[in-house]
Design an enzyme around this catalytic site. Sequence first.
Site, mmCIF file in Angstrom:
data_model
loop_
_atom_site.group_PDB
_atom_site.id
_atom_site.type_symbol
_atom_site.label_atom_id
_atom_site.label_comp_id
_atom_site.label_asym_id
_atom_site.label_seq_id
_atom_site.Cartn_x
_atom_site.Cartn_y
_atom_site.Cartn_z
ATOM 1 N N CYS A 260 3.581 5.746 -11.839
ATOM 2 C CA CYS A 260 3.074 4.836 -10.520
ATOM 3 C C CYS A 260 1.066 5.160 -10.447
ATOM 4 O O CYS A 260 1.142 4.573 -9.505
ATOM 5 C CB CYS A 260 3.238 6.465 -9.684
ATOM 6 S SG CYS A 260 2.515 7.459 -10.404
ATOM 7 N N ARG A 288 4.889 -1.646 -4.728
ATOM 8 C CA ARG A 288 4.934 -0.745 -3.349
ATOM 9 C C ARG A 288 5.066 -1.722 -1.644
ATOM 10 O O ARG A 288 5.429 -1.544 -0.846
ATOM 11 C CB ARG A 288 4.073 -0.418 -3.352
ATOM 12 C CG ARG A 288 3.731 0.769 -4.526
ATOM 13 C CD ARG A 288 5.208 2.378 -4.421
ATOM 14 N NE ARG A 288 3.645 2.674 -2.806
ATOM 15 C CZ ARG A 288 3.047 3.343 -3.008
ATOM 16 N NH1 ARG A 288 1.679 3.434 -3.795
ATOM 17 N NH2 ARG A 288 2.987 4.267 -1.930
HETATM 18 N N1 CP Z 1 0.654 5.624 -7.022
HETATM 19 C C1 CP Z 1 -0.052 5.822 -5.832
HETATM 20 O O1 CP Z 1 0.088 6.369 -4.669
HETATM 21 O O2 CP Z 1 -1.513 4.741 -6.005
HETATM 22 P P1 CP Z 1 -2.877 5.112 -4.960
HETATM 23 O O3 CP Z 1 -2.479 6.665 -5.346
HETATM 24 O O4 CP Z 1 -3.829 4.246 -6.038
HETATM 25 O O5 CP Z 1 -2.535 4.983 -3.547
HETATM 26 N N1 NVA Z 2 1.033 12.973 -8.357
HETATM 27 C C1 NVA Z 2 -0.311 11.736 -8.357
HETATM 28 C C2 NVA Z 2 0.410 10.237 -8.082
HETATM 29 C C3 NVA Z 2 -1.221 9.928 -7.516
HETATM 30 C C4 NVA Z 2 -0.004 8.242 -6.428
HETATM 31 C C5 NVA Z 2 -0.875 13.213 -7.442
HETATM 32 O O1 NVA Z 2 -0.942 13.022 -6.030
HETATM 33 O O2 NVA Z 2 -2.159 12.196 -7.179
#
Ligand code: CP
Ligand code: NVA
Length: 303
Positions: A260, A288
Amino acid sequence: MATRTLQRLRGADFLDIAQLDASQLREILDLAGEIKAGRWSGLPLRGRRLALLFQKPSLRTRVSFQVGIERLGGSALVLGEQEVGLGQREAVEDVARVLDRYVDGIVARLFAHRDLLALAGAASCPVINALTDGSHPCQVLADLLTMEEVLGRLDSATRVAFVGDGNNVARSLMEAAAIIGFQLVVVSPPEHQLAVTAMPAWVQVTADLDAVRGVDVVYTDVWTSMGQETEARARRARFREYQVNAELMARAPGAVFMHCLPAHRGEEVTAEVIDGPRSVVFDQAENRLHAQMALLAAIFGGV
Ligand code: CP
Ligand code: NVA
């Protein structure tokens, strides 16, 4: 495309994947595909303003929501933790009641999932979960779109392995697998496994890395999520064996790699894998935007 299924989301909060049924999920993904292909353009947010309330850092979520809201004709107001002091300077419920008087919707990235529930409970406008410690449903909408694009299908024959921490992203993926019916195994060290309650047989949790053998997708995320920084050192030691590297990917020769982002090369994934030909991480990031535009169109009445 307009459907009664998506119209049931009109004015609703979006707090978790589990609140959707299979047809709503299907239609959000279809609409996201139409938006991505340039075959759908509507302005359901014309004249509407949304607050983006972020307690934690963000690149993808914040920018993709802001851009998506603008493309749908609306405007976005970004509020950081320093300004609002959610639950510190002011009670969560009061923040909700005040924002409600100014804006048409709230996109919230909060530390505690219970604060998101309190916010949604107190606000009459739609509240969208932009990540909490419990889940990351907007991420998973984009991930499902990506899987369908790159695999050409997403059904009961599709096999996905999430390797690493049983975290917010893993929980939302599990909810999606339960609804759509693709096979998901979440492979984590015993002390970091997701608690599985009432999941169907095709959703499994294990500590055994051999579960990735022959899967279609290997997905990982950081070992230390935002808010867990004091545990980073201990986590690095506990997760070491669960790194997604060339050796692990060799157990699933046909698999694509997903993450992600943000990623930590050398921790949960090697540079060779994330920067290699099987990685689709930037497609996920792009998606996204399309997935969230479809979600916003469903909630704010564009379909
Ligand atoms: N994957 C994701 O939610 O990235 P950010 O934390 O940069 O928004
Ligand atoms: N698991 C991570 C995802 C970030 C997009 C967090 O919560 O930091």
